[in-house]
Structures are given as structure tokens and as C-alpha cells.
Design a protein around this motif. Structure first.
Motif, PDB file in Angstrom:
ATOM      1  N   UNK A 256       2.578 -10.971  19.580  1.00 43.86           N
ATOM      2  CA  UNK A 256       3.123  -9.993  18.641  1.00 43.86           C
ATOM      3  C   UNK A 256       4.425 -10.483  18.030  1.00 43.86           C
ATOM      4  N   UNK A 257       5.281 -11.087  18.864  1.00 37.50           N
ATOM      5  CA  UNK A 257       6.544 -11.622  18.364  1.00 37.50           C
ATOM      6  C   UNK A 257       6.339 -12.751  17.372  1.00 37.50           C
ATOM      7  N   UNK A 258       5.402 -13.650  17.662  1.00 38.23           N
ATOM      8  CA  UNK A 258       5.089 -14.739  16.728  1.00 38.23           C
ATOM      9  C   UNK A 258       4.567 -14.177  15.407  1.00 38.23           C
ATOM     10  N   UNK A 259       3.789 -13.103  15.487  1.00 39.93           N
ATOM     11  CA  UNK A 259       3.261 -12.480  14.274  1.00 39.93           C
ATOM     12  C   UNK A 259       4.379 -11.917  13.408  1.00 39.93           C
TER      13      UNK A 259
ATOM     14  N   UNK B 104       7.583 -12.549   8.495  1.00 41.67           N
ATOM     15  CA  UNK B 104       8.885 -12.696   7.831  1.00 41.67           C
ATOM     16  C   UNK B 104       8.937 -13.986   7.019  1.00 41.67           C
ATOM     17  N   UNK B 105       8.374 -15.050   7.566  1.00 43.00           N
ATOM     18  CA  UNK B 105       8.367 -16.338   6.856  1.00 43.00           C
ATOM     19  C   UNK B 105       7.498 -16.265   5.601  1.00 43.00           C
ATOM     20  N   UNK B 106       6.310 -15.673   5.719  1.00 47.92           N
ATOM     21  CA  UNK B 106       5.414 -15.565   4.571  1.00 47.92           C
ATOM     22  C   UNK B 106       6.013 -14.671   3.488  1.00 47.92           C
TER      23      UNK B 106
ATOM     24  N   UNK C  83       0.233  -6.162   6.561  1.00 52.38           N
ATOM     25  CA  UNK C  83       1.025  -5.611   7.670  1.00 52.38           C
ATOM     26  C   UNK C  83       1.149  -6.580   8.834  1.00 52.38           C
ATOM     27  N   UNK C  84       2.095  -6.315   9.704  1.00 52.58           N
ATOM     28  CA  UNK C  84       2.370  -7.226  10.812  1.00 52.58           C
ATOM     29  C   UNK C  84       1.205  -7.286  11.784  1.00 52.58           C
ATOM     30  N   UNK C  85       0.476  -6.178  11.973  1.00 56.69           N
ATOM     31  CA  UNK C  85      -0.625  -6.222  12.937  1.00 56.69           C
ATOM     32  C   UNK C  85      -1.761  -7.126  12.463  1.00 56.69           C
ATOM     33  N   UNK C  86      -1.885  -7.300  11.133  1.00 54.71           N
ATOM     34  CA  UNK C  86      -2.897  -8.222  10.619  1.00 54.71           C
ATOM     35  C   UNK C  86      -2.536  -9.664  10.998  1.00 54.71           C
ATOM     36  N   UNK C  87      -1.233  -9.978  10.923  1.00 58.37           N
ATOM     37  CA  UNK C  87      -0.785 -11.298  11.377  1.00 58.37           C
ATOM     38  C   UNK C  87      -0.994 -11.442  12.879  1.00 58.37           C
TER      39      UNK C  87
END
Length: 470
Positions: free
Chosen positions: A260-263, A268-270, A282-286
Motif C-alpha cells: 500500500x505504501x509503495x502504491x 505521487x510520482x505518476x 485512485x491509489x487503490x488501483x495502484x
């Protein structure tokens, strides 16, 4: 961040825990809650809502800081990230010999689940578009209609998905949308169980089931939610680690949180590149993408045995329980009641269509146990997968048919596809309104029909299937 603020967070979670315990007690003691199989998290969340400031305002009998409501409304969107991140863990692709009939049944269950989701999306979007055009003063927001398929097919926990996405996009109505999704989830859960049991009785009277029991024959523990007999208490999972180093729950939780943290970092980078469509993902998709990569690497390194599907499932279920309580306690009641008419109309049409699709296609799609499979799919499409298992347990008390095995595989496939579709649907709705959801729902429904047609041509040989490891 201070010690006092961290204590405030702990106290807020403690109150959620209290509501969850109250829900567990009420479920264990009140007969009608048992007959409806309402989860303790839903009962506890409803208690918290009924005694809290969302209904009573300053007159609430339970006094607690007002910032807790804001925290609770945000919590489902936060907890859904590790819940979604956990999905790939324990799943693997494997080549396995199976009959063409088995493969067809699995894929047809998957396509039927997808068709139900698409139909509910089309109905929700169409109803939203109708009210937006005919009653503009009602204030139908652009993503209205997405909540029904998420609430029906995803349950209370998935309400955090839409809240997370819309809040991340800076849309003011995210709390209302989350509350509407919780409302649909409650309607779907109760309606799915009540109508499901009635349908099973009707099918049993027509001798259409291979070995039906009835709800009264279910074990008492299924009703109360508690299992006092040590001999019947289930094992949560395998201990793949030794606690002198790290506890197995700690290891699995650490893996999920690390993903989750890596996502979050990847998102943020993308987003730093400010790409028009990608920045809305959204972050959960990552998270699900990152965890698929982690899981594939673990399989490649032959250390997949470290992850136990049972332990992983318990962690995700625990997070989901707290997310459900928080979502219900913080539901903006007045805002949701504003849309009572479109919610009710969409729910009725959605339910009728869901029942018709499941019962009408059962014998055409499945070569064995057609109505057992149909009831599993119906329960999943109106409540959650556990609702489907409950209805299947009534139809097939000893799980003698392959419906549970095939349904589990189909559900895994449907979950992955669903999480791929959600960002696309939200993006289209934000741009074009509810009518876009109706269009996407219709397109996916057509794709599901084509998938069913193609599946009919499957013949012998090996089939690639998803299975739960452990």
C-alpha cells in the motif's frame, strides 16, 4: 502530530470497536437479526448512527468530538487501500487439466456476475440521468448511479472505494456518494437474503434443487455468529512464520501495508507528470497493480508459501469490519434522504432484473447444479460473496455440488475485472454525467453476452484457472 492527537485517534477507534462489540452481542441475542444474517459490523454501525450526531445533532445521547465524524467518513476510503491491495495475494495462475464442462461453468459464472454488475450500472446510470433531466433542482451529481452496483455487488466495504476516489478528485459530494453506496449495500444485503431464501423455497417446491435444506437447518453458529464448541472452531490459517522471528499475522499485514505504501509513492510520482487521465486514477488501483507485481515476484522466487490465503483473508475482513462501522456511523442521513426516490426506483428495478437474469439463464448456462450456481451468483450480486455462500449453504448444505469451487474461481476473476472498470466508470461519469454510466453498463452487458457465447465453444484440453493457494 502529538501524543495527544495519537491518543485521540486511538479513542476514536476504540469507539468503533465498542460499536462492533455491541453489534456482535445483538446479533448473538436477537432472533430477527439472526434470521436476516445481518453482519455484526452492520448492526454495530447502525447502532452508532442511531445514537450519534448524524441524526441527533447537538442532542446526541453519545457525545464525542465532532472531528471524529470527519475521521470516520474518511476511514473507509483509507482502509479500502490495504483491503484491495490484499486481493492478489494467495491467487495464482496455473495450468490444470479439467473438463470443458468445468471450464465453461466457471467462465459462465464469471460472465453472469459481470452481467449483473453491468445491468445494475446501466439501471443506476439511467435512473440518475432521468432525474437529472426531469428534476434538475434535486441536484443529482455526475457520478450518481455508480453506487448501486458497488453497493449491491461489492457490499458495505466497497462504499469506501467511491468515497476514496471522489475525495481524491476533490469532489465535494464524496460523502453523500459514500452514504448512498452504504444505503444500496444495506438494501442489497437485506433484500438478497430475504428474497434469496424465498426463491430457494420456491425452487425446492418445484424439485429444481439437487439437495436443498432450509434456513432452519443451518448450524446455530451461522445464526448467532459465535462458535462456542472448540471442536468446531475453524483454524484461521497456516503459520508460515515462527513467532520467535515474526508472527504470521504481522508478516502478512506488513506485506500488505508495504504494498500500500509503495502504491502511494507510485501514485505521487505518476501524478507529478500531470497527465490528464492518469492523474485521476485512485491509489487503490495502484495498490492492486503493485501487489500483483509483488505476488508474481514471490512466485518467481518460489517464496509464495510465505503468504497464507486464510490469514490474509482475516486481515482484510478485520479492516473491512471497521470500515463498515465507520461508514455507517458517519453516513450523512439528510443528504442521502434527498435522493430517496431515485435510490428506491433504481433498487427495485435492479433487484427485479438481477433475479430475472439469474433464474432465467441458469439452465442455459450451467451443465450441472444450475440453480445452486445461480443462487450463489445472485447472493454475490445483491449482497457480497458471503451472502452467496449463505444461500448456497441452504441449497447445498454439504457443498456436494461444484458450485462453491467454481463460484470462488469466478468471483476472483470478477473482483479483478471490477477494480479495473471502476476508475474508467468514475472518470467517464465525472466528464459526462450519469448517462455515461448507463452507456458503459450497456456496453459491458453486451460484452458479457458475447463472452457467454464464446464460452459455449470451449472444448476439452487444459484450462487456465484461478485458484486460492493454501
Amino acid at each position: 502530530m502529538t501524543g495527544a492527537s495519537m491518543t485521540n485517534v486511538l479513542q476514536a477507534f476504540a469507539l468503533l470497536g465498542l460499536f462492533l462489540l455491541i453489534g456482535t452481542l445483538l446479533r448473538a441475542k436477537i432472533g430477527w437479526l439472526q434470521k436476516l444474517f445481518i453482519p455484526a459490523s452492520v448492526v454495530g454501525g447502525a447502532v452508532g448512527l442511531l445514537v450519534g450526531p448524524q441524526i441527533w445533532g447537538d442532542l446526541t445521547p453519545v457525545q464525542y468530538p465532532t472531528d471524529w465524524i470527519k475521521m470516520y467518513s474518511l476511514l473507509p476510503g483509507v482502509l479500502i487501500v490495504p483491503v484491495v491491495a490484499s486481493v492478489p495475494l494467495g491467487i495464482q495462475l496455473s495450468q490444470k487439466d479439467s473438463s470443458s464442462g468445468t471450464a465453461r461453468n466457471v467462465f459462465n459464472m464469471f460472465f453472469l456476475m459481470l452481467a449483473l454488475f453491468a445491468f445494475q450500472l446501466a439501471v443506476g446510470g439511467a435512473v440518475g440521468a432521468f432525474f437529472a433531466t426531469s428534476m434538475p433542482d434535486l441536484g443529482i451529481y455526475s457520478t450518481f448511479g455508480l453506487e448501486m452496483p458497488l453497493g449491491f455487488s461489492g457490499g458495505h466495504g466497497t462504499a469506501g472505494v467511491i468515497g476514496n476516489m471522489l475525495n481524491g478528485m476533490g469532489l465535494e459530494y464524496w460523502e453523500i456518494a459514500q452514504g448512498v453506496a452504504v444505503t444500496y449495500a444495506t438494501i442489497g444485503l437485506l433484500g438478497g437474503i430475504i428474497s434469496g431464501i424465498a426463491i430457494i423455497k420456491w425452487l425446492n417446491g418445484r424439485n429444481a434443487l439437487e439437495g436443498s435444506a432450509d434456513a432452519a437447518s443451518l448450524p446455530k453458529s451461522w445464526l448467532t455468529g459465535l462458535e462456542p464448541d472448540p471442536e468446531k472452531q475453524r483454524v484461521a490459517g497456516r503459520e508460515t512464520t515462527v513467532s520467535t522471528s515474526i508472527d504470521v499475522i504481522g508478516f502478512n499485514l506488513a506485506l500488505i501495508l508495504a504494498g500500500s505504501g509503495l502504491a502511494i509513492l507510485l501514485r505521487a510520482w505518476v501524478r507529478s507528470y500531470d497527465l490528464p487521465l492518469i492523474k485521476a486514477v485512485p491509489v487503490w488501483a495502484y495498490a492492486i497493480i503493485v501487489m500483483w507485481v509483488i505476488w508474481l515476484v514471490m512466485n518467481r522466487l518460489k517464496i509464495a508459501w510465505l503468504v497464507d490465503a486464510g490469514v490474509k483473508g482475516k486481515i482484510a475482513s478485520t479492516l473491512t469490519d471497521f470500515a463498515i462501522v465507520a461508514a455507517l456511523v458517519s453516513m450523512p442521513v439528510q443528504g442521502v434522504l434527498t435522493f430517496a426516490a431515485p435510490i428506491l426506483i433504481a433498487a427495485v428495478v435492479g433487484f427485479i432484473g438481477t433475479i430475472a437474469l439469474c433464474l432465467g439463464l441458469a439452465r442455459k448456462l450451467f451443465s450441472s447444479a444450475p440453480y445452486e450456481r445461480a443462487m450463489l451468483v445472485f447472493g454475490t450480486g445483491s449482497g457480497v460473496f458471503l451472502t452467496g455462500l449463505l444461500l448456497l449453504k441452504i441449497c447445498d448444505p454439504d457443498f456436494k455440488t461444484p458450485a462453491m469451487r467454481d463460484g470462488s474461481l469466478a468471483y476472483s476473476m470478477n473482483t479483478v475485472v471490477g477494480f479495473i472498470l471502476i476508475p474508467i466508470m468514475v472518470g467517464a461519469a465525472v466528464q459526462s454525467g450519469p448517462i455515461a454510466l448507463a452507456g458503459i453498463g450497456a456496453a459491458v452487458l453486451v460484452a458479457s453476452v458475447i463472452g457467454i457465447w464464446l464460452t459455449s465453444f470451449m472444448r476439452g484440453g487444459a484450462a487456465t484457472e484461478l485458484k486460492q493457494e493454501g
